[in-house]
Design an enzyme around this catalytic site. Structure first.
Site, PDB file in Angstrom:
ATOM      1  N   PRO A 274       0.877  -1.065  -0.049  1.00 25.42           N
ATOM      2  CA  PRO A 274       0.057  -0.190   0.032  1.00 25.42           C
ATOM      3  C   PRO A 274       0.658   0.975   0.072  1.00 25.42           C
ATOM      4  O   PRO A 274       1.903   1.249   0.744  1.00 25.42           O
ATOM      5  CB  PRO A 274      -0.680  -0.045   1.318  1.00 25.42           C
ATOM      6  CG  PRO A 274       0.019  -0.884   2.515  1.00 25.42           C
ATOM      7  CD  PRO A 274       0.834  -1.927   1.361  1.00 25.42           C
ATOM      8  N   CYS A 342       6.018  28.205 -16.177  1.00 20.16           N
ATOM      9  CA  CYS A 342       5.623  28.845 -17.701  1.00 20.16           C
ATOM     10  C   CYS A 342       4.978  27.705 -18.398  1.00 20.16           C
ATOM     11  O   CYS A 342       5.518  27.375 -19.388  1.00 20.16           O
ATOM     12  CB  CYS A 342       6.710  29.321 -18.275  1.00 20.16           C
ATOM     13  SG  CYS A 342       7.499  30.758 -17.181  1.00 20.16           S
TER      14      CYS A 342
END
Ligand code: LLP
Length: 423
Positions: A274, A342
């Site tokens: 997990p 950007c």
């Protein structure tokens, strides 16, 4: 269940106001709750009480040494996919005999490292890898304990980028191929067959695909028994989902019940890997509003965390809740929360209804403990965030924010260019 909550309108992690952490560690920073991590680990592990099993936390979800150290102290093992993860797991004190190694592209150097450290088991993902592991073990004078990762061709009904158990995915070996590979493994002198492995995908919100995969594995285990192979370990991978907003994934206890019910006549040790279910809701990313900006079509809230810090929204369109440090009553607005990078895909949330926000205030991105920091990068030459662990009323900076010098560590300018620059 987690330990992030409002107290007198201020957002806390356990007994620490997140504002105190922002003041000390700066932003963006990841903040993890020891109480939540411990609870999630023990609930998952405890769900299989009475059944021989090993909980090998999936290191890729969050590879923080502090978190690995915590799980080591709780008796956890590790599921790794690289030499780097092996290094971290060992450094954090996870015993090698609790480490399993998956991944389609193990290099010879990584295989040698894992053999020398004598890990519990390699989860092999191709017939060729089986040959390489056998020959590396021969070269080193070791025996590699192995399982084959079987691709059961089950649809996990999750995001296509994170489903792994379909025939078209690169992971594992199909059932027929696996039978052939097991037959081959019987002939090899430097491998010892320990069991069968399978992992069908991540962020599963239903039990049915797990049960379907198990049914297929059981048939395979029967066929292996006919070949004289006794399966000592059955590794069922990870994949249990969490609630990011409206999802209602099964509780680990329900998952355990379904697994145990399906496997009740199979005397073997179960392994689980997990990741998200343990760390996902145990962490948040704290950040500060740099600017607000109204354009003709949208209102933007520009924050100091970007897709380099948390890529899940950009990469998967993933939803993460956003909570202001100061609750207070205020009007709501529909905004895009975006970072400084950007790229137009640099967003934390889109068209999100949030309280009106002002420059300078702080926010927490919730459920960011899994695949948050571990997927972060230096894109746009941004130093990676700090990591903080909260334990009751104390907190610790467990990873310093990277510095500008860290950004260029190991880089150099070739002499020829250096000379040209000086002319
Ligand atoms: N075992 C194996 C072999 C895996 O490939 C994975 C995850 C796990 C265990 C742990 O799965 P979990 O319990 O965390 O679902 N970056 C994506 C998730 C990629 C999962 C990759 N493998 C995300 O942010 O959603």
């Amino acid at each position: 269940m987690h330990h992030f909550h409002y107290q007198n309108e201020r957002l806390y992690c356990e007994d620490v106001p997140l504002a105190d952490i922002a003041a000390k560690a700066g932003t963006p920073s990841y903040v993890y709750s020891v109480a939540t991590l411990t609870r999630h680990f023990t609930v998952f592990d405890g769900a299989f009480e009475g059944v021989p099993h090993l909980t090998c936390y999936s290191v890729k979800a969050n590879s923080s040494l502090a978190i690995l150290g915590l799980f080591a102290s709780l008796g956890g093992g590790a599921d790794i996919v690289s030499g780097g993860e092996l290094f971290r797991a060992l450094k954090a004190g996870i015993p090698p005999d609790r480490i399993v190694y998956s991944g389609v592209g193990k290099t010879e150097a990584e295989i040698d490292y894992a053999l020398r450290e004598n890990i519990l088991m390699f989860n092999i993902e191709s017939a060729e890898e089986l040959e390489v592991i056998n020959s590396r073990a021969a070269a080193i004078g070791a025996t590699a304990r192995i399982a084959l990762r079987v691709n059961p061709d089950v649809d996990p009904r999750t995001h296509p980028y994170i489903s792994t158990g379909l025939r078209k995915n690169k992971f594992g070996i199909d059932v027929d191929g696996a039978l052939k590979a097991y037959r081959r493994a019987l002939e090899l002198k430097h491998v010892e067959i320990l069991g069968v492995d399978c992992h069908i995908g991540s962020q599963l919100t239903e039990i049915a695909p797990f049960v379907e995969a198990l049914k297929r594995l059981k048939i395979l285990v029967g066929r292996l028994a006919e070949m004289g192979i006794k399966v000592q370990y059955l590794d069922l991978g990870g994949g249990l989902g969490i609630s990011y907003s409206e999802e209602t994934p099964p509780h680990p206890r329900e998952y355990a019940q379904a697994v145990v019910q399906e496997l009740k006549d199979l005397p073997c040790t179960l392994i689980f890997e997990p990741g998200r279910v343990i760390v996902g809701n145990a962490g948040c990313l704290i950040m500060q509003v740099l600017y607000t900006k109204q354009t003709q079509t949208k209102e933007f809230v520009i924050v100091d965390a970007g897709m380099n810090d948390l890529v899940r929204p950009s990469l998967y369109g993933a939803f993460h809740g956003i909570q202001p440090f100061e609750k207070g009553k205020r009007e709501t607005r529909v905004v895009d929360v975006v970072g400084p990078i950007c790229e137009s895909s640099d967003f934390i949330a889109r068209d999100r209804k949030l309280p009106a926000l002002n420059r300078g205030e702080y926010l927490a991105v919730m459920s960011a403990g899994a695949y948050g920091f571990s997927m972060s990068s230096n894109y746009n030459s941004r130093p990676r965030a700090a990591e903080v662990m909260v334990d009751g009323d104390r907190f610790f900076i467990t990873r310093e924010r990277e510095t500008l010098e860290d950004l260029v560590r190991g880089e150099s300018i070739p002499d020829s260019i250096e000379r040209a620059r000086q002319i």
